[in-house]
Write a protein that holds these residues in place. Structure first.
Motif, PDB file in Angstrom:
ATOM      1  N   LEU A  87     -15.259  10.596  -7.047  1.00 16.07           N
ATOM      2  CA  LEU A  87     -15.328   9.275  -6.424  1.00 16.07           C
ATOM      3  C   LEU A  87     -14.640   8.215  -7.287  1.00 16.07           C
ATOM      4  O   LEU A  87     -13.896   7.374  -6.770  1.00 16.07           O
ATOM      5  N   GLY A  88     -14.861   8.265  -8.597  1.00 17.08           N
ATOM      6  CA  GLY A  88     -14.245   7.278  -9.484  1.00 17.08           C
ATOM      7  C   GLY A  88     -12.731   7.306  -9.427  1.00 17.08           C
ATOM      8  O   GLY A  88     -12.075   6.261  -9.481  1.00 17.08           O
ATOM      9  N   HIS A  89     -12.154   8.511  -9.339  1.00 16.77           N
ATOM     10  CA  HIS A  89     -10.696   8.631  -9.248  1.00 16.77           C
ATOM     11  C   HIS A  89     -10.187   7.984  -7.957  1.00 16.77           C
ATOM     12  O   HIS A  89      -9.161   7.284  -7.964  1.00 16.77           O
ATOM     13  N   CYS A  90     -10.903   8.210  -6.872  1.00 12.91           N
ATOM     14  CA  CYS A  90     -10.482   7.652  -5.582  1.00 12.91           C
ATOM     15  C   CYS A  90     -10.569   6.130  -5.585  1.00 12.91           C
ATOM     16  O   CYS A  90      -9.671   5.438  -5.077  1.00 12.91           O
ATOM     17  N   ILE A  91     -11.627   5.588  -6.180  1.00 16.03           N
ATOM     18  CA  ILE A  91     -11.770   4.131  -6.248  1.00 16.03           C
ATOM     19  C   ILE A  91     -10.658   3.526  -7.088  1.00 16.03           C
ATOM     20  O   ILE A  91     -10.101   2.471  -6.748  1.00 16.03           O
ATOM     21  N   SER A  92     -10.293   4.201  -8.174  1.00 17.02           N
ATOM     22  CA  SER A  92      -9.187   3.713  -9.012  1.00 17.02           C
ATOM     23  C   SER A  92      -7.874   3.710  -8.241  1.00 17.02           C
ATOM     24  O   SER A  92      -7.041   2.811  -8.407  1.00 17.02           O
ATOM     25  N   MET A  93      -7.670   4.713  -7.381  1.00 18.33           N
ATOM     26  CA  MET A  93      -6.455   4.748  -6.566  1.00 18.33           C
ATOM     27  C   MET A  93      -6.439   3.611  -5.546  1.00 18.33           C
ATOM     28  O   MET A  93      -5.394   2.985  -5.310  1.00 18.33           O
ATOM     29  N   VAL A  94      -7.591   3.313  -4.942  1.00 15.63           N
ATOM     30  CA  VAL A  94      -7.669   2.175  -4.018  1.00 15.63           C
ATOM     31  C   VAL A  94      -7.321   0.895  -4.755  1.00 15.63           C
ATOM     32  O   VAL A  94      -6.568   0.050  -4.249  1.00 15.63           O
ATOM     33  N   SER A  95      -7.857   0.738  -5.970  1.00 13.62           N
ATOM     34  CA  SER A  95      -7.572  -0.450  -6.776  1.00 13.62           C
ATOM     35  C   SER A  95      -6.084  -0.559  -7.088  1.00 13.62           C
ATOM     36  O   SER A  95      -5.488  -1.639  -7.006  1.00 13.62           O
ATOM     37  N   LEU A  96      -5.461   0.571  -7.438  1.00 10.29           N
ATOM     38  CA  LEU A  96      -4.027   0.582  -7.748  1.00 10.29           C
ATOM     39  C   LEU A  96      -3.202   0.157  -6.536  1.00 10.29           C
ATOM     40  O   LEU A  96      -2.329  -0.718  -6.627  1.00 10.29           O
ATOM     41  N   LEU A  97      -3.479   0.753  -5.391  1.00  8.43           N
ATOM     42  CA  LEU A  97      -2.699   0.450  -4.188  1.00  8.43           C
ATOM     43  C   LEU A  97      -2.932  -0.981  -3.724  1.00  8.43           C
ATOM     44  O   LEU A  97      -1.976  -1.699  -3.374  1.00  8.43           O
ATOM     45  N   ALA A  98      -4.192  -1.417  -3.742  1.00 11.22           N
ATOM     46  CA  ALA A  98      -4.509  -2.757  -3.243  1.00 11.22           C
ATOM     47  C   ALA A  98      -3.952  -3.837  -4.157  1.00 11.22           C
ATOM     48  O   ALA A  98      -3.358  -4.818  -3.688  1.00 11.22           O
TER      49      ALA A  98
ATOM     50  N   SER B 203      -3.824  -1.572 -13.665  1.00 10.00           N
ATOM     51  CA  SER B 203      -3.720  -2.854 -14.359  1.00 10.00           C
ATOM     52  C   SER B 203      -2.280  -3.319 -14.488  1.00 10.00           C
ATOM     53  O   SER B 203      -2.013  -4.518 -14.583  1.00 10.00           O
ATOM     54  N   SER B 204      -1.321  -2.381 -14.478  1.00 14.45           N
ATOM     55  CA  SER B 204       0.094  -2.746 -14.584  1.00 14.45           C
ATOM     56  C   SER B 204       0.884  -2.411 -13.323  1.00 14.45           C
ATOM     57  O   SER B 204       2.117  -2.407 -13.342  1.00 14.45           O
ATOM     58  N   ARG B 205       0.187  -2.119 -12.224  1.00 16.24           N
ATOM     59  CA  ARG B 205       0.819  -1.870 -10.916  1.00 16.24           C
ATOM     60  C   ARG B 205       1.859  -0.753 -10.991  1.00 16.24           C
ATOM     61  O   ARG B 205       2.948  -0.848 -10.434  1.00 16.24           O
ATOM     62  N   MET B 206       1.516   0.328 -11.683  1.00 15.45           N
ATOM     63  CA  MET B 206       2.424   1.470 -11.828  1.00 15.45           C
ATOM     64  C   MET B 206       2.075   2.500 -10.745  1.00 15.45           C
ATOM     65  O   MET B 206       1.413   3.508 -10.998  1.00 15.45           O
ATOM     66  N   VAL B 207       2.525   2.227  -9.526  1.00 20.81           N
ATOM     67  CA  VAL B 207       2.119   3.028  -8.376  1.00 20.81           C
ATOM     68  C   VAL B 207       2.609   4.470  -8.494  1.00 20.81           C
ATOM     69  O   VAL B 207       1.846   5.417  -8.255  1.00 20.81           O
ATOM     70  N   GLY B 208       3.879   4.653  -8.846  1.00 24.58           N
ATOM     71  CA  GLY B 208       4.434   6.004  -8.938  1.00 24.58           C
ATOM     72  C   GLY B 208       3.692   6.856  -9.951  1.00 24.58           C
ATOM     73  O   GLY B 208       3.329   8.008  -9.676  1.00 24.58           O
ATOM     74  N   LYS B 209       3.462   6.292 -11.136  1.00 24.03           N
ATOM     75  CA  LYS B 209       2.736   7.012 -12.177  1.00 24.03           C
ATOM     76  C   LYS B 209       1.323   7.344 -11.712  1.00 24.03           C
ATOM     77  O   LYS B 209       0.810   8.445 -11.945  1.00 24.03           O
ATOM     78  N   GLY B 210       0.659   6.351 -11.085  1.00 22.15           N
ATOM     79  CA  GLY B 210      -0.710   6.566 -10.630  1.00 22.15           C
ATOM     80  C   GLY B 210      -0.806   7.701  -9.632  1.00 22.15           C
ATOM     81  O   GLY B 210      -1.714   8.549  -9.705  1.00 22.15           O
TER      82      GLY B 210
ATOM     83  N   SER C 253      -1.455  -3.669  -5.991  1.00 19.20           N
ATOM     84  CA  SER C 253       0.012  -3.647  -5.928  1.00 19.20           C
ATOM     85  C   SER C 253       0.537  -4.181  -4.598  1.00 19.20           C
ATOM     86  O   SER C 253       1.751  -4.175  -4.361  1.00 19.20           O
ATOM     87  N   GLY C 254      -0.343  -4.628  -3.712  1.00 19.15           N
ATOM     88  CA  GLY C 254       0.079  -5.199  -2.436  1.00 19.15           C
ATOM     89  C   GLY C 254       0.246  -4.186  -1.329  1.00 19.15           C
ATOM     90  O   GLY C 254       0.625  -4.542  -0.211  1.00 19.15           O
ATOM     91  N   LEU C 255      -0.067  -2.905  -1.617  1.00 19.91           N
ATOM     92  CA  LEU C 255       0.066  -1.854  -0.599  1.00 19.91           C
ATOM     93  C   LEU C 255      -1.260  -1.729   0.158  1.00 19.91           C
ATOM     94  O   LEU C 255      -1.943  -0.697   0.118  1.00 19.91           O
ATOM     95  N   LEU C 256      -1.610  -2.790   0.872  1.00 22.14           N
ATOM     96  CA  LEU C 256      -2.933  -2.855   1.493  1.00 22.14           C
ATOM     97  C   LEU C 256      -3.076  -1.879   2.654  1.00 22.14           C
ATOM     98  O   LEU C 256      -4.151  -1.302   2.863  1.00 22.14           O
TER      99      LEU C 256
END
Length: 665
Positions: free
Chosen positions: A433-444, A414-421, A446-449
């Motif tokens: 699975l939920g953890h992986c989906i959250s990581m996809v959401s974080l990267l996407a 939600s705050s685009r904190m890629v390093g922390k994530g 944040s513009g890291l498509l």
């Protein structure tokens, strides 16, 4: 000759039993008792002056005060003293009766001392009480809990004298080992043999039927309860309610509930929980109001059950009233109730109230911390969520579980904190699975498509719709239309009957000026009989919920609402950026921005709520780019906070900014 084991530190060898109970699949072997006149004590009592004085004051001739003392010690958790008291009974020659032995067996059970339990069994055989129904019931429970259910069944089958308690105890042991079918079979045997059936027996078999999801067996048990006149015993009635609900027949549960002559708070709470679980929030609130009007005072479990139904902006007033009720009645604020309050405030848009409840909690468990972390991410306060997670890690009384890690990953997204994530994701031993989906959401988001796409391939999530939609959100935010088109195609292949996917596709073609393809997919949706969800928004005002659809002109104040919006659009010089490519509501694509449902709801709030308070709106779809930009401008021009909850998060618009921190959205 085999002797009973004496592993407990306070036990001495007992020359009472010639043959021990052997642990095998056939249950314990029978006991052979040596012909001794007196039963030997279990061990030596410490040579304590105080202890001797206590025991000297108890009359030797009467077992009643000794039995009462053992029971009192058990109730107070003084297990060792209860054992010592029983030893003194044997040492002093006090008559051990059929009331003493169940208490002694309960002491062994509480201590987890199987050798002690077997020795008490030997005493029961020696003293001639082994066939007493209550002693047998206690033996069944002791063997089933400390050894195995096969041993308990051996005891049950060994003694023909049985009461409803012994049947129920064995059935509960089957349930404890997750063998509900055996519990049901045992009940059917009771019925066949004509054994006495009481409310506890019925309640136990109904739990087993619920575990099995067997409506057939449950209805049969209901028939037996009706025949015996126990149908409306409050314990049986509540068990029947729970059984019907667990078997997926809410209709039967409601019908039975309506016919119950007497209901208590448990009856209402059971049905309220069922409606909340089914998402029927209005029905659960009506039930709660009915309970209060019937003169039944809510207790903490009933309040915590109904609070999730208040976790919506349109029902937030009910949640606040429940909180006030708890305060007025001075009901217990246990962690479960406080957690439910925090969750309700988070989901209904009152972050500040949730923070206040959390700050007042004396005891915080894993749920408390997780609710705060997840709630902060829901409101775009990812940094605050990570702060709470750090507090959770430092609390020695709390274990950080998978749910907590998922919550902090969402906070990072939600705050685009890629390093922390990435750091937190690497801390998870076995990502789910939920953890992986959250990581996809974080990267996407944040513009890291490219990195998000590589992550999907690495973790083999190509056929996981939730992961693809998380990637699609990033495409939508960062205007990556070509990648978005590929993701939409994948979603259509994975979910060919989901109309929302085809709406996304026709919007994409419409955006790139391909009306023929857009028309083709629109016709396909109609031909397949698919019905996309219409876009609606809701706002509460003066205890009434006002609903608005796209282009709605049915509201009595519609003319004023459109005029207000047009004036604001002109004043702010807002361009209609409708996000055709990836917005998921086709009807909004063809409607002017001022006709979008959330815009009409916000306009209603502006003209109806002139006090300057926050305007709170709920929408059943994602907010589009155009409305997002317009509401930022409106919050600045009007000096009002506008809170819009869409399917992803809360958007807090203040002074021209949004809490989601996405400048382009």
């Amino acid at each position: 000759m085999e002797s009973l084991p004496s592993s407990s530190p306070i036990h001495l060898p007992v020359p009472l039993v010639e043959q021990t109970l052997l642990e095998n699949t056939n249950g314990p072997r029978p006991l052979r008792i040596t012909p001794q006149e007196n039963v030997q004590p279990l061990g030596r009592i410490r040579n304590s002056v105080i202890a001797r004085k206590v025991f000297d004051e108890i009359p030797v001739s009467d077992s009643l005060p000794w039995n009462r003392r053992i029971e009192t010690l058990l109730r107070n958790g003084e297990i060792r003293n209860a054992i010592l008291t029983y030893e003194q009974m044997l040492l002093r020659g006090v008559r051990v009766d059929r009331h003493t032995l169940p208490r002694a067996l309960a002491t062994a059970l509480a201590a987890g001392d199987f050798p002690l339990g077997k020795q008490v069994h030997g005493h029961a055989l020696k003293l001639g009480h082994a066939s007493d129904p209550y002693v047998v019931s206690s033996l069944i429970e002791m063997y089933g809990s400390l050894d195995c259910v096969e041993s308990a069944r051996w005891v049950f089958n060994k003694f023909p004298v049985r009461n409803p308690v012994s049947w129920s105890v064995l059935a509960k042991l089957y349930l404890a080992e997750n063998k509900p079918k055996l519990a049901v079979d045992l009940f059917n045997k009771m019925v066949k043999l004509g054994s006495q059936i009481d409310s506890v027996s019925l309640g136990t078999v109904l739990v087993a039927c619920g575990r099995m999801r067997s409506l057939h067996d449950g209805r049969y048990a209901h028939q037996i309860a009706r025949k015996l006149g126990l149908e409306f015993d409050i314990f049986v009635s509540n068990s029947l309610l729970r059984m019907y609900i667990e078997c997926g027949s809410l209709k039967d549960a409601q019908a039975f509930f309506s016919g119950m002559p007497g209901k208590d708070v448990i009856s209402y709470t059971t049905l309220i929980q069922a409606h909340v679980k089914m998402g029927e929030f209005n029905d659960s609130l009506k039930l709660f109001q009915q309970m209060v009007s019937d003169g039944i005072s809510p207790d903490p479990p009933s309040v915590s059950s109904v609070l999730p139904a208040c976790g919506r902006i349109t029902a937030s007033k009910c949640g606040r009233e429940l909180h006030c009720h708890l305060l007025r009645k001075e009901l217990e604020f246990n962690p479960k109730v406080q957690n439910a309050l925090m969750d309700m405030y988070m989901k209904s848009g009152f972050l500040e109230y949730a923070l206040k409840v959390f700050g007042e909690m004396k005891e915080k468990d894993a749920v408390s911390w997780t609710v705060m972390v997840a709630g902060c991410s829901l409101h775009g306060e990812g940094n605050l969520g990570v702060h709470f997670f750090s507090g959770m890690e430092q609390d020695p009384r709390v274990d950080v579980d998978g749910l907590a890690y998922n919550a902090v990953l969402q906070a990072c997204a939600s705050s685009r904190m890629v390093g922390k994530g990435k750091y937190y994701f690497n801390q998870i031993r076995a990502p789910e699975l939920g953890h992986c989906i959250s990581m996809v959401s974080l990267l996407a988001s944040s513009g890291l498509l490219d990195e998000a796409t590589a992550f999907i391939e690495k973790w083999k999530l190509e056929r996981t719709p939730e992961a693809l939609r998380a990637l699609l959100d990033g495409c939508r935010i960062h205007r990556e239309d070509k990648l978005g088109k590929r993701v939409i195609d994948q979603l259509c292949d994975l979910q060919p009957l989901n109309p929302e996917n085809y709406v996304l596709l026709l919007n994409w073609y419409a955006h790139f000026d391909k009306p023929d393809m857009a028309r083709k997919y629109r016709e396909m949706i109609l031909d397949m009989g698919l019905k996309p969800r219409r876009a609606f928004s809701w706002i509460e005002h003066r205890n009434k919920v006002h609903a608005f659809g796209t282009g709605d002109v049915s509201h009595p104040r519609s003319q004023r609402l459109y005029w207000e919006l047009e004036q604001l659009m002109e004043k702010a010089r807002i361009s209609a950026d409708l996000d055709y490519s990836l917005h998921d509501v086709d009807e909004e694509r063809e409607c002017p921005l001022v006709g979008h449902s959330e815009m009409l709801a916000v306009a209603f709030g502006l003209v109806s709520k002139e006090s300057g308070g926050a305007i709170r709106v709920t929408k059943n779809h994602r907010i589009c780019h155009g409305c997002h930009g317009a509401l930022k401008a409106i919050s600045r021009l009007k000096g009002r906070e506008v809170i819009v909850k869409d399917t992803r998060c809360f958007h807090h618009f203040r002074g021209g900014f949004c809490s989601c921190e996405v400048p382009s959205l």
